[in-house]
Design a protein around this motif. Structure first.
Motif, PDB file in Angstrom:
ATOM      1  N   VAL A 185      13.767  23.717   9.224  1.00 49.15           N
ATOM      2  CA  VAL A 185      14.163  23.068  10.516  1.00 49.15           C
ATOM      3  C   VAL A 185      15.011  22.904  11.245  1.00 49.15           C
ATOM      4  O   VAL A 185      15.465  21.569  10.338  1.00 49.15           O
ATOM      5  CB  VAL A 185      12.359  22.598  11.038  1.00 49.15           C
ATOM      6  CG1 VAL A 185      12.136  22.104  12.286  1.00 49.15           C
ATOM      7  CG2 VAL A 185      11.105  23.083  10.863  1.00 49.15           C
ATOM      8  N   ILE A 186      15.056  22.586  12.073  1.00 46.58           N
ATOM      9  CA  ILE A 186      16.808  21.635  12.800  1.00 46.58           C
ATOM     10  C   ILE A 186      16.943  21.105  13.757  1.00 46.58           C
ATOM     11  O   ILE A 186      16.182  21.387  15.317  1.00 46.58           O
ATOM     12  CB  ILE A 186      17.779  22.920  12.711  1.00 46.58           C
ATOM     13  CG1 ILE A 186      17.756  23.314  12.070  1.00 46.58           C
ATOM     14  CG2 ILE A 186      19.167  21.764  13.952  1.00 46.58           C
ATOM     15  CD1 ILE A 186      19.065  24.550  12.364  1.00 46.58           C
ATOM     16  N   ASP A 213      19.694  11.807  10.866  1.00 47.77           N
ATOM     17  CA  ASP A 213      19.357  11.088  11.402  1.00 47.77           C
ATOM     18  C   ASP A 213      18.676  10.385  10.111  1.00 47.77           C
ATOM     19  O   ASP A 213      17.472  10.947   9.909  1.00 47.77           O
ATOM     20  CB  ASP A 213      18.593  10.781  13.111  1.00 47.77           C
ATOM     21  CG  ASP A 213      18.397   9.418  12.628  1.00 47.77           C
ATOM     22  OD1 ASP A 213      17.881   8.660  11.829  1.00 47.77           O
ATOM     23  OD2 ASP A 213      18.641   8.589  13.999  1.00 47.77           O
ATOM     24  N   ALA A 214      18.901   9.151   9.037  1.00 43.54           N
ATOM     25  CA  ALA A 214      17.978   8.994   8.194  1.00 43.54           C
ATOM     26  C   ALA A 214      16.750   8.514   8.575  1.00 43.54           C
ATOM     27  O   ALA A 214      15.532   9.451   7.519  1.00 43.54           O
ATOM     28  CB  ALA A 214      18.678   8.075   7.212  1.00 43.54           C
ATOM     29  N   ALA A 231      22.498  16.303   8.502  1.00 47.54           N
ATOM     30  CA  ALA A 231      23.498  16.685   8.639  1.00 47.54           C
ATOM     31  C   ALA A 231      25.159  16.949   9.236  1.00 47.54           C
ATOM     32  O   ALA A 231      25.862  16.942   9.399  1.00 47.54           O
ATOM     33  CB  ALA A 231      23.557  17.899   9.695  1.00 47.54           C
ATOM     34  N   THR A 232      25.555  15.013   8.901  1.00 51.29           N
ATOM     35  CA  THR A 232      26.801  15.086   8.805  1.00 51.29           C
ATOM     36  C   THR A 232      26.941  14.503   7.356  1.00 51.29           C
ATOM     37  O   THR A 232      28.746  14.177   6.966  1.00 51.29           O
ATOM     38  CB  THR A 232      25.835  13.563   9.445  1.00 51.29           C
ATOM     39  OG1 THR A 232      25.282  13.093   8.196  1.00 51.29           O
ATOM     40  CG2 THR A 232      25.548  12.735  10.533  1.00 51.29           C
ATOM     41  N   GLU A 233      26.450  14.949   6.443  1.00 49.90           N
ATOM     42  CA  GLU A 233      27.208  14.672   5.221  1.00 49.90           C
ATOM     43  C   GLU A 233      27.441  16.380   4.728  1.00 49.90           C
ATOM     44  O   GLU A 233      28.834  16.199   4.051  1.00 49.90           O
ATOM     45  CB  GLU A 233      26.829  14.146   3.982  1.00 49.90           C
ATOM     46  CG  GLU A 233      26.233  13.050   4.287  1.00 49.90           C
ATOM     47  CD  GLU A 233      25.847  11.957   3.287  1.00 49.90           C
ATOM     48  OE1 GLU A 233      25.239  12.273   2.099  1.00 49.90           O
ATOM     49  OE2 GLU A 233      25.135  10.864   3.889  1.00 49.90           O
ATOM     50  N   PHE A 234      26.841  16.955   4.798  1.00 45.38           N
ATOM     51  CA  PHE A 234      26.322  18.222   4.198  1.00 45.38           C
ATOM     52  C   PHE A 234      26.969  19.395   5.300  1.00 45.38           C
ATOM     53  O   PHE A 234      26.330  19.879   6.788  1.00 45.38           O
ATOM     54  CB  PHE A 234      25.364  19.299   3.472  1.00 45.38           C
ATOM     55  CG  PHE A 234      24.998  18.223   2.923  1.00 45.38           C
ATOM     56  CD1 PHE A 234      25.539  17.843   1.370  1.00 45.38           C
ATOM     57  CD2 PHE A 234      24.197  16.860   2.479  1.00 45.38           C
ATOM     58  CE1 PHE A 234      25.526  17.155   0.419  1.00 45.38           C
ATOM     59  CE2 PHE A 234      24.478  16.017   1.326  1.00 45.38           C
ATOM     60  CZ  PHE A 234      24.645  16.118   0.520  1.00 45.38           C
ATOM     61  N   ASP A 235      26.987  20.638   5.236  1.00 44.55           N
ATOM     62  CA  ASP A 235      27.542  22.286   5.911  1.00 44.55           C
ATOM     63  C   ASP A 235      25.794  22.699   6.114  1.00 44.55           C
ATOM     64  O   ASP A 235      25.198  23.090   4.601  1.00 44.55           O
ATOM     65  CB  ASP A 235      28.669  23.411   5.206  1.00 44.55           C
ATOM     66  CG  ASP A 235      28.524  24.624   5.661  1.00 44.55           C
ATOM     67  OD1 ASP A 235      26.780  25.472   5.801  1.00 44.55           O
ATOM     68  OD2 ASP A 235      29.522  24.786   6.946  1.00 44.55           O
ATOM     69  N   GLN A 264      23.330  27.694  13.568  1.00 46.11           N
ATOM     70  CA  GLN A 264      23.499  27.415  13.070  1.00 46.11           C
ATOM     71  C   GLN A 264      21.865  28.296  11.460  1.00 46.11           C
ATOM     72  O   GLN A 264      22.149  28.410  10.756  1.00 46.11           O
ATOM     73  CB  GLN A 264      23.386  26.157  12.510  1.00 46.11           C
ATOM     74  CG  GLN A 264      24.160  24.981  11.993  1.00 46.11           C
ATOM     75  CD  GLN A 264      24.497  23.221  12.205  1.00 46.11           C
ATOM     76  OE1 GLN A 264      23.350  23.680  13.324  1.00 46.11           O
ATOM     77  NE2 GLN A 264      24.862  22.359  11.923  1.00 46.11           N
ATOM     78  N   ALA A 265      21.346  28.598  12.983  1.00 47.69           N
ATOM     79  CA  ALA A 265      20.119  28.292  12.439  1.00 47.69           C
ATOM     80  C   ALA A 265      19.919  30.526  12.554  1.00 47.69           C
ATOM     81  O   ALA A 265      19.354  30.873  11.325  1.00 47.69           O
ATOM     82  CB  ALA A 265      19.242  28.632  13.508  1.00 47.69           C
ATOM     83  N   PHE A 266      21.332  31.187  12.961  1.00 47.33           N
ATOM     84  CA  PHE A 266      21.327  32.522  13.058  1.00 47.33           C
ATOM     85  C   PHE A 266      21.225  32.544  11.635  1.00 47.33           C
ATOM     86  O   PHE A 266      21.294  33.650  10.955  1.00 47.33           O
ATOM     87  CB  PHE A 266      22.036  32.910  14.259  1.00 47.33           C
ATOM     88  CG  PHE A 266      22.040  34.243  14.177  1.00 47.33           C
ATOM     89  CD1 PHE A 266      21.013  35.390  15.127  1.00 47.33           C
ATOM     90  CD2 PHE A 266      23.702  34.248  12.679  1.00 47.33           C
ATOM     91  CE1 PHE A 266      21.934  36.532  14.593  1.00 47.33           C
ATOM     92  CE2 PHE A 266      23.837  36.391  13.152  1.00 47.33           C
ATOM     93  CZ  PHE A 266      23.111  37.267  13.760  1.00 47.33           C
TER      94      PHE A 266
END
Length: 361
Positions: A185-186, A213-214, A231-235, A264-266
């Motif tokens: 879930v994004i 957001d943590a 998502a700020t740290e990882f692809d 990204q979801a795709f």
């Protein structure tokens, strides 16, 4: 005889909302007046205020609500005075082409009240999603009322009227999540976290929550996520693949609704997997991708309207699960506020500080 009650309106584009006196008429044929007990502050209400839906000002805001049926009009058989109900904006008609084909969750001609609520000077109000529940009482069509267990907390029950149902339905109805499916879930606001709760209820594993957001990622864990990705740290695509044996998730739900998150979801789904878009894009957003990727990856690309729910089927079931302690709907209620606090609640919501502020009446 009509009644005068307090309600929250948006008078013009972007202007702060106001608490004013409004006039609620006696219910006509097929209509009911509901004494509102609780109404969640949904992003759709902010979009109405800011002119993102249409320009039919003034709006009577609020739509994510529960309350008690106070009076009923001629021919009402669906509910009775005293029933505790959740309000919904999918009062299926039973006659449109979707209903006739046995797909009422896509009803194209849902009912609203025929009469208009007004300001005291006679100015007609446009109720948000045909409901208008930031008010002590509201007028709706009988089909917009879904009777549920009266022992449920009104603040919790009302959230099924929009955001929580949208998210849970995106997973369980639109996405068809079943036991053992991997789900990502994004976006972990109210709708995204509801999708996570729905995936957990369906028995999915792993359930991967993705956000920047943590605090939101912590909320996602509390509602059923087994893994989180910042998502700020990882692809995002690589991280989802790493958590699913290198393949991608069976179902990926985009609860943000931006071109970059949909892409990204795709690519984060497995071959023949499903993408569900439940976040709402704006009209100017565009997407450019290789057409061959759509063909070669197979699967399903879906949009979820209101979680493809049927209120009469889904609301009572989910309330029963909540009452049994199997669905933590209470975790979505971040704060309880008054009618005069709606404008501040919009700011709090926009800052990502709450899952839901709920107006109590």
């Amino acid at each position: 005889m009509s009644q005068r009650v307090q309600g929250v309106i948006a008078r013009s584009k972007g202007a702060p909302v106001e608490v004013v006196e409004i006039v609620v008429p006696d219910p006509g044929p097929g209509e009911v007046v509901v004494r509102v007990q609780a109404c969640g502050v949904c992003h759709t209400d902010l979009t109405y205020r800011d002119g993102g839906i249409n320009d039919e000002y003034p709006f009577l805001l609020g739509h994510e609500a529960s309350g008690v049926v106070e009076t009923v009009g001629e021919g009402v058989t669906h509910v009775e005075v005293g029933d505790f109900v959740i309000l919904n904006w999918r009062a299926v008609c039973g006659q449109c082409r979707a209903c006739r084909r046995g797909r009422p969750q896509y009803c194209f001609d849902t009912f609203n009240a025929e009469q208009k609520m007004t300001l005291t000077d006679g100015t007609e109000l446009t109720p948000a999603l045909g409901i208008g529940a930031f008010a002590e009482k509201t007028l709706v069509h009988q089909g917009q009322c879904t009777k549920v267990d009266p022992e449920a907390d009104p603040a919790v029950a009302g959230l099924l009227g929009c955001g929580v149902m949208a998210g849970m339905g995106a997973a369980m109805n639109t996405g068809g999540v079943t036991r053992g499916d991997s789900v990502a879930v994004i976006g972990c606001g109210g709708v995204g976290d509801a999708a996570i709760a729905g995936a957990r209820l369906a028995g999915a594993s792993p359930i991967i929550a993705i956000d920047r957001d943590a605090k939101k990622l912590q909320w996602a864990r509390e509602l059923g996520a087994t893994h989180t990705i910042d998502a700020t740290e990882f692809d995002v695509v690589e991280a989802v693949q790493d958590l699913t044996g290198g393949f991608g998730a069976d179902v990926v739900i985009d609860a943000v609704g931006r071109p970059e998150t949909w892409e990204q979801a795709f690519y984060a789904r497995d071959l023949a997997g499903t993408v569900v878009l439940v976040g709402v894009p704006t009209p100017e957003m565009r997407l450019e991708m290789p057409l061959v990727d759509f063909f070669s990856r197979g699967g399903a690309l879906k949009s979820s309207w209101y979680g493809d729910c049927l209120p009469e089927r889904d609301f009572p079931m989910l309330i029963d699960l909540y009452r049994q302690g199997r669905l933590p709907l209470d975790k979505f209620v971040s704060e309880r506020i008054g009618l005069g606090d709606v404008e501040q609640a919009f700011a709090t919501m926009h800052a990502g500080e709450v899952l839901r502020s709920v107006v109590m009446l």
